[in-house]
Write an enzyme that holds these catalytic residues in place. Structure first.
Site, short mmCIF file in Angstrom:
data_model
loop_
_atom_site.label_atom_id
_atom_site.label_comp_id
_atom_site.label_asym_id
_atom_site.label_seq_id
_atom_site.Cartn_x
_atom_site.Cartn_y
_atom_site.Cartn_z
N GLY A 1 -10.61 15.76 19.16
CA GLY A 1 -9.48 16.49 18.58
C GLY A 1 -9.31 16.12 17.12
O GLY A 1 -8.20 16.06 16.59
N GLY B 1 -7.22 18.14 14.25
CA GLY B 1 -5.80 18.36 14.38
C GLY B 1 -4.98 17.63 13.31
O GLY B 1 -5.54 17.00 12.39
N GLN B 2 -3.66 17.70 13.45
CA GLN B 2 -2.76 17.12 12.44
C GLN B 2 -3.02 15.62 12.27
O GLN B 2 -3.14 15.12 11.15
CB GLN B 2 -1.29 17.35 12.84
CG GLN B 2 -0.33 16.95 11.74
CD GLN B 2 1.10 16.77 12.22
OE1 GLN B 2 1.42 16.87 13.41
NE2 GLN B 2 1.99 16.50 11.28
N ASP C 1 -14.39 18.18 17.94
CA ASP C 1 -13.28 19.09 18.21
C ASP C 1 -13.86 20.32 18.92
O ASP C 1 -15.06 20.55 18.88
CB ASP C 1 -12.59 19.51 16.89
CG ASP C 1 -11.16 20.00 17.12
OD1 ASP C 1 -10.22 19.23 16.87
OD2 ASP C 1 -11.00 21.16 17.57
N ASP D 1 -15.82 20.19 23.77
CA ASP D 1 -14.67 20.48 24.63
C ASP D 1 -14.52 19.27 25.54
O ASP D 1 -15.42 18.97 26.34
CB ASP D 1 -14.94 21.76 25.44
CG ASP D 1 -13.75 22.11 26.33
OD1 ASP D 1 -12.86 21.25 26.55
OD2 ASP D 1 -13.71 23.26 26.82
N TYR E 1 4.36 19.17 28.96
CA TYR E 1 3.76 18.22 28.00
C TYR E 1 4.24 16.80 28.30
O TYR E 1 3.44 15.86 28.39
CB TYR E 1 4.17 18.66 26.60
CG TYR E 1 3.76 17.75 25.47
CD1 TYR E 1 2.44 17.60 25.10
CD2 TYR E 1 4.74 17.07 24.71
CE1 TYR E 1 2.07 16.78 24.03
CE2 TYR E 1 4.39 16.28 23.63
CZ TYR E 1 3.05 16.13 23.30
OH TYR E 1 2.69 15.34 22.23
N LYS F 1 2.24 13.44 29.58
CA LYS F 1 2.21 12.16 28.84
C LYS F 1 2.60 10.99 29.74
O LYS F 1 1.98 9.93 29.67
CB LYS F 1 3.14 12.24 27.61
CG LYS F 1 2.64 13.16 26.50
CD LYS F 1 1.29 12.75 25.97
CE LYS F 1 0.82 13.60 24.80
NZ LYS F 1 -0.58 13.35 24.42
N ILE G 1 5.37 13.63 14.00
CA ILE G 1 4.60 13.14 12.85
C ILE G 1 4.70 14.15 11.71
O ILE G 1 4.51 15.36 11.91
CB ILE G 1 3.12 12.91 13.22
CG1 ILE G 1 3.00 12.01 14.45
CG2 ILE G 1 2.35 12.34 12.03
CD1 ILE G 1 3.57 10.61 14.30
P1 NAD Z 1 -3.03 19.10 17.07
O1 NAD Z 1 -2.64 20.22 17.99
O2 NAD Z 1 -2.76 19.24 15.62
O3 NAD Z 1 -4.58 18.80 17.24
C1 NAD Z 1 -5.19 18.76 18.48
C2 NAD Z 1 -6.68 19.02 18.27
O4 NAD Z 1 -7.30 19.00 19.55
C3 NAD Z 1 -6.95 20.40 17.64
O5 NAD Z 1 -7.82 20.27 16.54
C4 NAD Z 1 -7.63 21.17 18.78
O6 NAD Z 1 -8.63 22.07 18.33
C5 NAD Z 1 -8.23 20.05 19.61
N1 NAD Z 1 -8.41 20.43 21.01
C6 NAD Z 1 -7.60 21.16 21.79
N2 NAD Z 1 -8.13 21.31 23.01
C7 NAD Z 1 -9.31 20.65 22.99
C8 NAD Z 1 -10.33 20.44 23.95
N3 NAD Z 1 -10.27 20.97 25.18
N4 NAD Z 1 -11.40 19.69 23.60
C9 NAD Z 1 -11.48 19.16 22.36
N5 NAD Z 1 -10.57 19.35 21.40
C10 NAD Z 1 -9.49 20.08 21.72
O7 NAD Z 1 -2.36 17.78 17.65
P2 NAD Z 1 -1.90 16.49 16.85
O8 NAD Z 1 -0.53 16.75 16.33
O9 NAD Z 1 -2.96 16.03 15.94
O10 NAD Z 1 -1.72 15.47 18.06
C11 NAD Z 1 -2.78 14.61 18.46
C12 NAD Z 1 -2.30 13.85 19.69
O11 NAD Z 1 -1.13 13.10 19.36
C13 NAD Z 1 -1.92 14.71 20.89
O12 NAD Z 1 -2.29 14.07 22.07
C14 NAD Z 1 -0.43 14.79 20.80
O13 NAD Z 1 0.16 15.00 22.06
C15 NAD Z 1 -0.09 13.44 20.26
N6 NAD Z 1 1.19 13.41 19.56
C16 NAD Z 1 1.36 14.11 18.40
C17 NAD Z 1 2.58 14.10 17.74
C18 NAD Z 1 2.80 14.85 16.47
O14 NAD Z 1 3.95 14.95 16.02
N7 NAD Z 1 1.74 15.38 15.83
C19 NAD Z 1 3.64 13.36 18.29
C20 NAD Z 1 3.46 12.69 19.50
C21 NAD Z 1 2.21 12.71 20.11
C1 AKB Z 2 5.73 17.86 19.78
O1 AKB Z 2 6.75 18.23 19.18
O2 AKB Z 2 5.28 18.40 20.81
C2 AKB Z 2 5.00 16.64 19.25
C3 AKB Z 2 5.54 15.42 19.90
C4 AKB Z 2 6.76 14.80 19.40
O3 AKB Z 2 4.96 14.95 20.85
N1 AKB Z 2 5.16 16.62 17.83
#
Ligand code: NAD
Ligand code: AKB
Length: 312
Positions: free
Chosen positions: A11, A14-15, A37, A53, A142, A146, A172
């Site tokens: 992944g 992603g962000q 990814d 994947d 979701y 978790k 984040i």
């Molecule tokens: P995001 O949605 O920006 O990125 C997720 C990435 O995973 C994407 O690039 C997507 O293409 C890839 N992806 C989706 N399905 C896939 C698959 N089957 N195989 C491979 N890649 C796949 O998410 P993020 O914000 O970077 O979050 C990363 C992790 O951190 C997640 O587990 C999320 O739950 C967790 N998280 C994020 C936040 C936040 O605010 N960003 C907060 C709490 C937890």
């Molecule tokens: C969401 O809003 O789903 C994420 C998180 C806090 O897990 N940014």
């Protein structure tokens, strides 16, 4: 981690993955990091990239063997808002992906990072300064994924000795990429509108207080956790992690100190219900005591840094 160990990021586009991959490349060497990814092209210009994947366990195993991977950051997931629109898909990606990673970790003796979330908590946890050990009764698919993921990480540690580690991230905030379908996304989108000089329509009420964290702190916490000696990791479900807490109204006021003409309207939608079920702030005493966590960014310093970087 030794400097010759290969690190797999799942992944990576992603962000969080975009910034984590760059940071790991910088710290351990570009050739040590395998970014993967679903996408066919990398977000980062440099380094090794493979399309993966995470639901494809065979391909995951091939990549682990090909590069002799020792550590996995498993970031691929469907986030809260998208998850509520496609619950069964979210469950299959979030749980199926984690199972494949944990099984690979058991077979190949890998260290694992699994990001959990404030979404693990539900309406029965106290909302202010939510303790580490609180009722975990999330009302989103979701959040359920978790909580289940945290418990499976602990299970693999206790049963098979897999060194799985996890953080309950707040929302984040980052400038390097756009967020992907979460409830806290407004706090990123708002900055993009502010620098463009456009008004912003917020999908949460102005008084919705949520825990948030600047990306620099989130990445630093992640590396601190992963690099801490094993004996310091007492919690094998997931550590509460705190940075700052604010409402859309407070964030708007802070941005207006830099952009006085910036305007925000409020049109709460289904994401309001999700936000209302989450904590407003977290007690992260265990992370501070066990491995020395201390955030560096507050609302003012995060806002100034976001605006400076987006304008640049
Ligand atoms: P995001 O949605 O920006 O990125 C997720 C990435 O995973 C994407 O690039 C997507 O293409 C890839 N992806 C989706 N399905 C896939 C698959 N089957 N195989 C491979 N890649 C796949 O998410 P993020 O914000 O970077 O979050 C990363 C992790 O951190 C997640 O587990 C999320 O739950 C967790 N998280 C994020 C936040 C936040 O605010 N960003 C907060 C709490 C937890
Ligand atoms: C969401 O809003 O789903 C994420 C998180 C806090 O897990 N940014």
């Amino acid at each position: 981690m030794q400097t010759t160990d290969k690190i797999l990021v799942i992944g990576a586009n992603g962000q969080i993955g975009t910034v984590l991959t760059q940071t790991l490349q910088h710290k351990y060497g570009t050739e040590q990091v395998i970014a993967t990814d679903l996408a066919t092209k990398p977000q980062n210009a440099s380094g090794i990239f493979e399309t993966l994947d995470v639901l494809d366990a065979t391909r995951l195993g091939e990549i682990i063997r090909q590069y002799n991977v020792r550590c996995v950051y498993h970031l691929a997931a469907i986030l809260s808002a998208t998850g509520e629109q496609h619950p069964q898909w979210a469950w299959s990606v979030n749980m199926g992906g984690l199972f494949n990673v944990l099984e690979a970790a058991r077979e190949h003796r890998l260290q694992v990072f699994f990001p959990s979330s404030i979404a693990s908590f539900g309406p029965h946890a106290s909302r202010e300064n939510t303790p580490q050990y609180s009722p975990l009764e999330p009302t989103t698919v979701y959040g359920i994924s978790k909580v289940a993921g945290e418990l499976w990480c602990q299970y693999y540690y206790l049963r098979y000795g897999v060194d799985a580690r996890s953080l309950r991230y707040p929302g984040i905030i980052s400038y390097q990429s756009l967020p992907g379908g979460g409830t806290t996304d407004y706090a990123v989108d708002i900055f993009h509108k502010a620098v463009k000089g456009e008004p912003f329509t917020c999908f949460l009420r102005p008084d919705t207080r949520l825990p948030m964290m600047y990306i620099n702190d989130a990445i630093r916490a992640t590396l601190m956790l992963m690099e801490a000696p094993k004996q310091q990791i007492r919690i094998r479900t997931s550590y509460n992690l705190a940075g700052m807490s604010f409402t859309p109204a407070e964030l708007t006021a802070e941005i207006q100190k830099h952009c006085p003409d910036f305007e925000v309207q409020y049109q709460p939608d289904f994401r309001q219900t999700i936000a209302d079920s989450w904590p407003q702030s977290l007690d992260d005493t265990d992370a501070r005591q066990d491995w020395g966590w201390q955030p560096q960014y507050d609302l003012a310093s995060m806002t100034a840094d976001m605006l400076a970087n987006l304008k640049a």
